[in-house]
Design an enzyme around this catalytic site. Sequence first.
Site, PDB file in Angstrom:
ATOM      1  N   GLU A 199       0.823  -1.213   0.000  1.00 37.25           N
ATOM      2  CA  GLU A 199       0.000   0.000   0.000  1.00 37.25           C
ATOM      3  C   GLU A 199       0.858   1.265   0.000  1.00 37.25           C
ATOM      4  OE1 GLU A 199      -4.212  -0.118   1.677  1.00 37.25           O
ATOM      5  OE2 GLU A 199      -3.087   0.869   3.257  1.00 37.25           O
ATOM      6  N   GLU A 202       2.176   1.672  -3.463  1.00 40.72           N
ATOM      7  CA  GLU A 202       1.114   2.192  -4.337  1.00 40.72           C
ATOM      8  C   GLU A 202       0.915   3.686  -4.114  1.00 40.72           C
ATOM      9  OE1 GLU A 202      -2.650   0.343  -3.643  1.00 40.72           O
ATOM     10  OE2 GLU A 202      -3.683   1.484  -5.208  1.00 40.72           O
ATOM     11  N   CYS A 219      -8.573  -2.219   3.699  1.00 44.43           N
ATOM     12  CA  CYS A 219      -8.493  -3.408   4.563  1.00 44.43           C
ATOM     13  C   CYS A 219      -9.851  -3.884   5.048  1.00 44.43           C
ATOM     14  CB  CYS A 219      -7.646  -3.112   5.796  1.00 44.43           C
ATOM     15  SG  CYS A 219      -6.015  -2.518   5.411  1.00 44.43           S
ATOM     16  N   SER A 239      -7.296   1.815  -2.643  1.00 44.18           N
ATOM     17  CA  SER A 239      -6.090   1.023  -2.873  1.00 44.18           C
ATOM     18  C   SER A 239      -6.497  -0.329  -3.435  1.00 44.18           C
ATOM     19  CB  SER A 239      -5.337   0.831  -1.553  1.00 44.18           C
ATOM     20  OG  SER A 239      -4.340  -0.164  -1.704  1.00 44.18           O
ATOM     21  N   LYS A 278     -15.954 -10.267   7.049  1.00 49.93           N
ATOM     22  CA  LYS A 278     -14.904 -11.127   6.493  1.00 49.93           C
ATOM     23  C   LYS A 278     -15.497 -12.385   5.879  1.00 49.93           C
ATOM     24  CE  LYS A 278     -11.245  -8.674   7.439  1.00 49.93           C
ATOM     25  NZ  LYS A 278     -10.404  -8.149   6.338  1.00 49.93           N
ATOM     26  N   GLU A 281     -16.373 -11.233   2.523  1.00 45.08           N
ATOM     27  CA  GLU A 281     -15.172 -10.942   1.734  1.00 45.08           C
ATOM     28  C   GLU A 281     -14.551 -12.206   1.138  1.00 45.08           C
ATOM     29  OE1 GLU A 281     -11.711  -9.664   3.901  1.00 45.08           O
ATOM     30  OE2 GLU A 281     -11.016  -8.417   2.256  1.00 45.08           O
ATOM     31  N   GLU A 286     -13.759 -12.868  -6.874  1.00 43.40           N
ATOM     32  CA  GLU A 286     -12.382 -12.631  -7.311  1.00 43.40           C
ATOM     33  C   GLU A 286     -11.333 -13.132  -6.317  1.00 43.40           C
ATOM     34  OE1 GLU A 286     -14.686 -10.401  -6.623  1.00 43.40           O
ATOM     35  OE2 GLU A 286     -13.929  -8.739  -5.397  1.00 43.40           O
ATOM     36  N   CYS A 433     -11.306  -2.410  14.023  1.00 42.04           N
ATOM     37  CA  CYS A 433     -11.597  -3.850  14.141  1.00 42.04           C
ATOM     38  C   CYS A 433     -11.858  -4.284  15.580  1.00 42.04           C
ATOM     39  CB  CYS A 433     -10.443  -4.656  13.567  1.00 42.04           C
ATOM     40  SG  CYS A 433     -10.089  -4.294  11.839  1.00 42.04           S
TER      41      CYS A 433
END
Length: 513
Positions: A199, A202, A219, A239, A278, A281, A286, A433
């Site tokens: 990151e 980037e 994230c 990102s 999660k 996710e 993908e 989190c």
Amino acid sequence: MRIFTRKGTVLSRRKFFKLLGGMGLTGAVASISGCSTDAVGGKGWIPGQYQVPGNWPVKVKGRIPIDPANPSIVRDDQKCILCGQCLDVCEKVQTVYGYYELPIKKDITCVNCGQCALWCPTSSIREREDLQSVLRVLEDPNLHIVIQTAPATRVSLGEEFGLPTGSIVEGQQVAALKLLGFDAVFDTNFSADVTIMEEATELLKRLDKGNALPQFTSCCPGWVKFCEYYYPDLLPHLSSVKSPQQILGVLAKTYYSERVGIAPENIVSVAVMPCTAKKFECQRPEMNAAGRKAGNPQIRDVDFILTTRELARLMKLRKIDLSGLESAAYDHLMGESSGAGVIFGATGGVMEAAVRSLYFLVSKQRPPEQLLKFDAVRGLGGVKEAEVMIPGKGSLKVAVCHGLKNARMILEKVRGDNSPWSFIEFMGCVGGCIGGGGQPRTSLASADEVRQARIAGLYSLDDRIYRKRASFENQKVQTLYKEYLGNPGSDLAETLLHTHYVDRAKDVTIRKK
């Protein structure tokens, strides 16, 4: 609540209210706690998300809709008391419910954050369990089961076993997982350090080219889905780096798979997370980079998610008492962590970790002490701003927000081209989190004192216990790049560690406020 009739049959709450409606009593303020005027859930229960005690009379308010196919949460109708807490947190804290028009176009709009489950006073709403699936694979001798643990679970799991809020149980958690039969226990902190290397690289490229600034962190899957629904025009700012969970998952079935000589199809990847999003996710289409690399797209990078609460239930099922365990160490290949990795679990932590490594990547010098304790981005302020001087790059303005209502405020500024920032951290849940929807329930719900105790545990690990403070200092991360990936941003890193996003605006009619 169940009502037993004279004939001995059980009358559910919903049928009870339907009966009331049939008697012409619909609309009456109905007590749903035995005609008590106590707050919903009984005395001592405080809806702390508004930072004030709740004192409204008990009455029917309603509940959020939940799609039966929701991968993250489910509802037990027998337990629902229609108190409306789920509605309040979804609309007033997360700004999801009430921000779209009916009728629904495709599916029930949900970012899968699980805050409704955390605030539900009867546990009617809870995570969609993966416990039985994990138990099944653990009993299969032909499978190799690896598991990773998120930063935030090591400062919250102890609460399920009677330890004080924020107790650090990192080593005991590892010991418990090994007792449960997992073949390898890895640290999500390791992949958080990898995330930062990618990151920060980037961000440097964007700063050099002036493209799509500010850069948004990526994230948090709840935040990402929120952006996909409500701000798809800003997706180029996100990102492209995957979350630490997904990075460790794909590395387990590529890098680790090759090192230990086990085919990826024989590896099952499990993650212990504080977050219900999660579960969504890991099922995104993908997220199968390891399978695509192996020529079998059916292989998922991460197979199952256990929330902190689910892990506690699994341990209790196997009669493992966390407080009585000796500490154990993570497994070698992906078990090293820096302090930068562990503070990912707190609001502001990703930003602080990124700035530490960004400073090094530009200057080749270790960051100064004030960046190892970046107070401006710490704490529970809803939106935090800071300015940091990076040698060779000049002044960098950054922002941090947590809770999707705060995210919405920031995004409107960016959309209006009124943003002074180059880099923004977003976290879906209040506190980051540590306040995730899969965390232990507490008597004061997710009050700030609970959040602060868990955050203090993470910062204690960062500055008192871990020997290394920045991601670039992680020796195992250096080995990963030297022996496998090449450099941050390499072609292989792009293939395995980066992703793309989906415009979900077509799935929802946004309500104009």
